[in-house]
Design a protein around this motif. Sequence first.
Motif, PDB file in Angstrom:
ATOM      1  N   LEU A 231      40.669  42.799  59.462  1.00 31.54           N
ATOM      2  CA  LEU A 231      40.840  44.247  59.316  1.00 31.54           C
ATOM      3  C   LEU A 231      40.869  44.929  60.670  1.00 31.54           C
ATOM      4  CD1 LEU A 231      38.100  45.174  56.652  1.00 31.54           C
ATOM      5  CD2 LEU A 231      40.380  44.268  56.279  1.00 31.54           C
ATOM      6  N   THR A 232      41.709  45.923  60.771  1.00 35.74           N
ATOM      7  CA  THR A 232      41.620  46.796  61.933  1.00 35.74           C
ATOM      8  C   THR A 232      41.979  48.204  61.491  1.00 35.74           C
ATOM      9  OG1 THR A 232      42.336  47.235  64.198  1.00 35.74           O
ATOM     10  CG2 THR A 232      43.996  46.332  62.717  1.00 35.74           C
ATOM     11  N   ASP A 233      41.415  49.181  62.199  1.00 36.80           N
ATOM     12  CA  ASP A 233      41.760  50.566  61.880  1.00 36.80           C
ATOM     13  C   ASP A 233      42.768  51.099  62.891  1.00 36.80           C
ATOM     14  OD1 ASP A 233      40.125  50.599  64.076  1.00 36.80           O
ATOM     15  OD2 ASP A 233      38.781  52.166  63.355  1.00 36.80           O
ATOM     16  N   ASP A 234      43.208  50.233  63.818  1.00 33.63           N
ATOM     17  CA  ASP A 234      44.084  50.689  64.893  1.00 33.63           C
ATOM     18  C   ASP A 234      45.441  49.989  64.810  1.00 33.63           C
ATOM     19  OD1 ASP A 234      45.311  51.460  67.192  1.00 33.63           O
ATOM     20  OD2 ASP A 234      43.634  50.995  68.531  1.00 33.63           O
ATOM     21  N   ASP A 295      38.911  36.689  68.578  1.00 38.14           N
ATOM     22  CA  ASP A 295      37.567  36.977  69.110  1.00 38.14           C
ATOM     23  C   ASP A 295      37.500  38.228  69.994  1.00 38.14           C
ATOM     24  OD1 ASP A 295      35.481  35.615  68.123  1.00 38.14           O
ATOM     25  OD2 ASP A 295      35.521  33.974  69.576  1.00 38.14           O
ATOM     26  N   ILE A 298      37.145  41.232  67.973  1.00 43.33           N
ATOM     27  CA  ILE A 298      35.849  41.351  67.295  1.00 43.33           C
ATOM     28  C   ILE A 298      34.825  41.877  68.312  1.00 43.33           C
ATOM     29  CG2 ILE A 298      34.020  40.115  66.066  1.00 43.33           C
ATOM     30  CD1 ILE A 298      36.172  38.117  65.117  1.00 43.33           C
ATOM     31  N   LYS A 301      35.075  45.383  68.951  1.00 43.47           N
ATOM     32  CA  LYS A 301      34.856  46.109  67.687  1.00 43.47           C
ATOM     33  C   LYS A 301      36.139  46.752  67.160  1.00 43.47           C
ATOM     34  CE  LYS A 301      30.481  45.116  68.106  1.00 43.47           C
ATOM     35  NZ  LYS A 301      29.989  43.923  67.443  1.00 43.47           N
ATOM     36  N   ASP A 302      37.269  46.268  67.638  1.00 47.18           N
ATOM     37  CA  ASP A 302      38.548  46.803  67.158  1.00 47.18           C
ATOM     38  C   ASP A 302      39.012  46.141  65.864  1.00 47.18           C
ATOM     39  OD1 ASP A 302      39.177  48.791  69.078  1.00 47.18           O
ATOM     40  OD2 ASP A 302      39.546  47.204  70.553  1.00 47.18           O
ATOM     41  N   GLY A 303      38.333  45.098  65.459  1.00 46.78           N
ATOM     42  CA  GLY A 303      38.725  44.442  64.214  1.00 46.78           C
ATOM     43  C   GLY A 303      37.728  43.374  63.839  1.00 46.78           C
ATOM     44  N   GLY A 304      37.785  42.963  62.592  1.00 46.04           N
ATOM     45  CA  GLY A 304      36.871  41.925  62.139  1.00 46.04           C
ATOM     46  C   GLY A 304      37.368  41.297  60.851  1.00 46.04           C
ATOM     47  N   PHE A 305      36.855  40.120  60.568  1.00 41.18           N
ATOM     48  CA  PHE A 305      37.238  39.445  59.317  1.00 41.18           C
ATOM     49  C   PHE A 305      36.369  39.972  58.179  1.00 41.18           C
ATOM     50  CE2 PHE A 305      39.008  36.501  62.370  1.00 41.18           C
ATOM     51  CZ  PHE A 305      40.181  36.102  61.737  1.00 41.18           C
TER      52      PHE A 305
ATOM     53  N   ALA B  84      29.119  46.550  63.890  1.00 38.11           N
ATOM     54  CA  ALA B  84      30.277  45.894  63.263  1.00 38.11           C
ATOM     55  C   ALA B  84      31.555  46.522  63.803  1.00 38.11           C
ATOM     56  CB  ALA B  84      30.213  46.103  61.757  1.00 38.11           C
ATOM     57  N   PRO B  85      32.656  45.783  63.721  1.00 41.10           N
ATOM     58  CA  PRO B  85      33.946  46.413  64.023  1.00 41.10           C
ATOM     59  C   PRO B  85      34.115  47.670  63.165  1.00 41.10           C
ATOM     60  CG  PRO B  85      34.201  44.045  63.802  1.00 41.10           C
ATOM     61  CD  PRO B  85      32.794  44.360  63.393  1.00 41.10           C
ATOM     62  N   ARG B  86      34.769  48.669  63.727  1.00 47.41           N
ATOM     63  CA  ARG B  86      34.908  49.956  63.009  1.00 47.41           C
ATOM     64  C   ARG B  86      35.507  49.775  61.615  1.00 47.41           C
ATOM     65  NH1 ARG B  86      37.179  50.555  67.876  1.00 47.41           N
ATOM     66  NH2 ARG B  86      39.258  50.495  66.938  1.00 47.41           N
ATOM     67  N   ALA B  87      36.511  48.911  61.528  1.00 41.83           N
ATOM     68  CA  ALA B  87      37.220  48.742  60.251  1.00 41.83           C
ATOM     69  C   ALA B  87      36.297  48.150  59.187  1.00 41.83           C
ATOM     70  CB  ALA B  87      38.446  47.863  60.435  1.00 41.83           C
ATOM     71  N   ILE B  88      35.403  47.274  59.612  1.00 43.78           N
ATOM     72  CA  ILE B  88      34.475  46.657  58.660  1.00 43.78           C
ATOM     73  C   ILE B  88      33.502  47.716  58.150  1.00 43.78           C
ATOM     74  CG2 ILE B  88      32.577  44.986  58.450  1.00 43.78           C
ATOM     75  CD1 ILE B  88      35.212  43.517  58.666  1.00 43.78           C
ATOM     76  N   ARG B  90      33.988  50.882  58.040  1.00 41.60           N
ATOM     77  CA  ARG B  90      34.736  51.782  57.153  1.00 41.60           C
ATOM     78  C   ARG B  90      34.908  51.158  55.765  1.00 41.60           C
ATOM     79  NH1 ARG B  90      40.511  54.022  58.844  1.00 41.60           N
ATOM     80  NH2 ARG B  90      39.319  55.733  59.696  1.00 41.60           N
ATOM     81  N   LEU B 275      30.951  38.912  59.753  1.00 43.47           N
ATOM     82  CA  LEU B 275      31.592  40.236  59.716  1.00 43.47           C
ATOM     83  C   LEU B 275      31.512  40.932  61.076  1.00 43.47           C
ATOM     84  CD1 LEU B 275      30.297  42.032  56.481  1.00 43.47           C
ATOM     85  CD2 LEU B 275      32.539  41.065  56.884  1.00 43.47           C
TER      86      LEU B 275
END
Lengths: 460, 345
Positions: A231-234, A295, A298, A301-305, B84-88, B90, B275
């Motif tokens: 996931l990413t919000d950017d 990585d 992650i 903090k720009d994305g994560g699983f 956590a990553p922002r998207a997680i 959210r 996560l």
Amino acid sequence: MKNILQALADAVGRDYVSDQPEEMYFYARDPGLMPPHQPDYVVVPGTVEEIQTVVRLASREKIPIVPMGAGMALTGLIIPLKGGIVLDMKRMNRILEVHEKARYALVEGGTSQGFLKSYLEEHHPRLRHSIPDSPATATIAANVMIHGQGRLTQQYGFNSDMVSGLEVVLASGEICRIGSCAVSPDWFSKGAPFPDLSGLFLGWFGATGIITKIAVKLYPRKKMRDVEIFLTDDEELVPSMIYELTHTEMVEDINIFVQPRPMIFRGNHHIALFFTGDTDEELEFKRKLIWHALDPYIKSKDGGFMGIPPVMKPTLLDMPQKSVSRFADVKKGGGFEYSGPIILVEKYPQCARKIVELAARYDLGYSGMARIIGRGHSMMYGFAFTFNRADSEMMARTRSALCEISLFVLELGGVFWKPTVEEQKMALEKMDPNTRALMKMIKANLDPLGIMNPGNWEVA
Amino acid sequence: MVQLSFDAHLCKTCPTGDCLVKCQYLDVDREKAGEEMVKISEGKDSFVLQDCVTCYACEEYCKRGNHPFYLITERRQEKGILVAPRAITRQWVNIGEPQGKYKVGKIRDKVLSLGFMPEYLESVKGELFEDLMPSYVFGQEFFCNVVYIHFADTAIIKQRLPRVIDHFKSLGVREVVFMHDECYGAFASLAPAYGMEVPFKAVHYFEYLYQRLRDLRDKIRPLRLKAAYQRPCSARLCPDKHHFVRDIMNLIGVELVERQYQDENALCCSGILSLCFGYDIAHDVKARNLADMVKHGAQYCVFNCPACQNTLGAEVAKMGIRPIHMIDLCRMAIGEKSPNGVRPT
Ligand SMILES: Cc1cc2nc3c(=O)[nH]c(=O)nc-3n(C[C@H](O)[C@H](O)[C@H](O)COP(=O)(O)OP(=O)(O)OC[C@H]3O[C@@H](n4cnc5c(N)ncnc54)[C@H](O)[C@@H]3O)c2cc1C
């Protein structure tokens, strides 16, 4: 016209031809947004010879002829714009050969994706083909005819890149073999090492010939298949994430989706990564490389699983993935259409912003979905809208949104996938004049009478 | 009542520094532990604010009632330090958003709260919950939201929790049995500490199960099996209820294997680690945890939190250990589920 109906009945049998209003109504439309247009006849042939007879008749009488698979391309490509005969290929659904060691399947021109999938699962469990997410009734020949993409597209390109031979009935009624099968009993290549003539047919929407047999390449089917979702919000970061992921060469299929509903998906871009293995070790090895590739995102903090709950996995791993079809009925009334340009992955951010903007402006339910083609060589970005067919005002809004997308896509350097007739015109207009002239020459030579799916790829 | 105010003096004089010394994810000695906690309380930067993995364990390690984890969480939020990553974050905030899709059974004085974990809708069928069901609530409207301390977002908890309390209030219930430690902790201690009035008595479902099993004692057939218990992070928010694990196991004839990572030393299921921090730490923690279960001869791995079970269930099964939820284990003991017919993971 009675004698034509009779001649068609003589060719394919009385049960397989019709000029009755209820059938004409049905065959006048597809599930998309294009206005309907009635054919004069519907013919459902069962053999190549029957197709030859029908084409010769059409040629003699100068009647348009429109081949049709399941009619799921959604952009009006099987709507008989100038009337004539709709040639429904569904009865031509035999699997003629599966060459286990050379990994190809030879099937008839109306064979469905679902049938080949289940046949392979039962008889050749170590083989699979690149199945698209269209409903399982969609046909293999039509899918490559529109340069479709499937579950192996990130590894091997467009589904049409995986064709290894064609048999085509030309507008003259003659049969022509394309690829190794033209000189050999084996269907292992659609062109190389000879001139690749498949381009005279693939992408032409039946406007240059009717595919009666098609060989498609098969690939190893591993025992296990799994999925991870990043996931990413950017949206700006998505292209570089894809670059890192494709560099690993560990992923089989990469889809990206963004949609406002259900709530769990709101506001994020979801990069779904499918990978396979014959053992736990192989699967875990791939998973590790895939995770490591991302990585840095992650850490920043720009994305994560995301954690995928076990109950969600079967839905995600389903082939075809039914969630796409389910989305098609979100507004009830079964209307669904997407404009799916083929475009560079680096244009993802612009596409992602555009769909949100249009959905808000036209007040539409939307889903943005991208499938990566090749190792990041391009992507199909699907601007998908769902509408209620009983609501003409909602359909008009959807049409306007899709129109805007066409202009936007061309400006962005994209090209239309399975373009509507209007989009074909726009593309031809923008096209290099010499290329356009070459297309005109090909069409004029292969279909001198202009009877093959007329209205499509017509150079003025 | 729990006080969440933090007293730096307590840390300065702490003889053990247990909060960080015992931490399984940071390497800190006693002296450094005191120093860092004081720094944090004074609003200064500390590596702990960056590296804490949110296992909640320091809440239990600190025997002086100083709530180190809540302090770390508040400071992270003040400083905008993302866990956590922002998207997680959210996604999780979205998941907990009330959507009017809640379910309410036939409400009586006593009610069972399933949070919004759909797994429980199945588990609570049968005799164990007969004297509560069908008095139950399910859905985001009844979800405590405490999970957001993992994401250093107490603001959303403070914003949503009063609404949740109002929902319970509107049902007029006197006692609520909570199926998750976080929910129990939220209403038993956190909400009062935030100054919110809780108009019902909160009961932990372990306590309920234990009493119920005693009532059904005649039906219990000792299971005679060896199990590892996967203690969830949220159990650290109500350590006083942890003894019920052993009490229940004793009642139903299950031997808890004496493994390294149990009780205070329990390891995270690794769900939150993956996560927030990626593959390596999650994989390492998971591998050590599973090896420990195998080494000590566990036949079953007993879960309390469905999220832990989702994360680890398939993995323990691959090691030849049967994953099972505590409720299903108890149902097995009273003959409701055969050892082979347990809910698959
Ligand atoms: C929910 C949904 C999901 C989808 N997902 C995908 C996806 O993941 N990937 C993808 O590629 N597509 C997708 N599609 C689009 C489309 O359904 C597929 O590409 C499908 O394979 C088209 O096959 P069809 O048999 O329905 O084609 P049709 O619509 O019947 O035909 C398409 C074109 O091919 C021509 N044609 C048909 N048969 C022949 C033949 N034998 N010889 C010559 N020309 C012929 C037709 O004249 C027409 O121009 C999706 C559609 C829907 C509704």
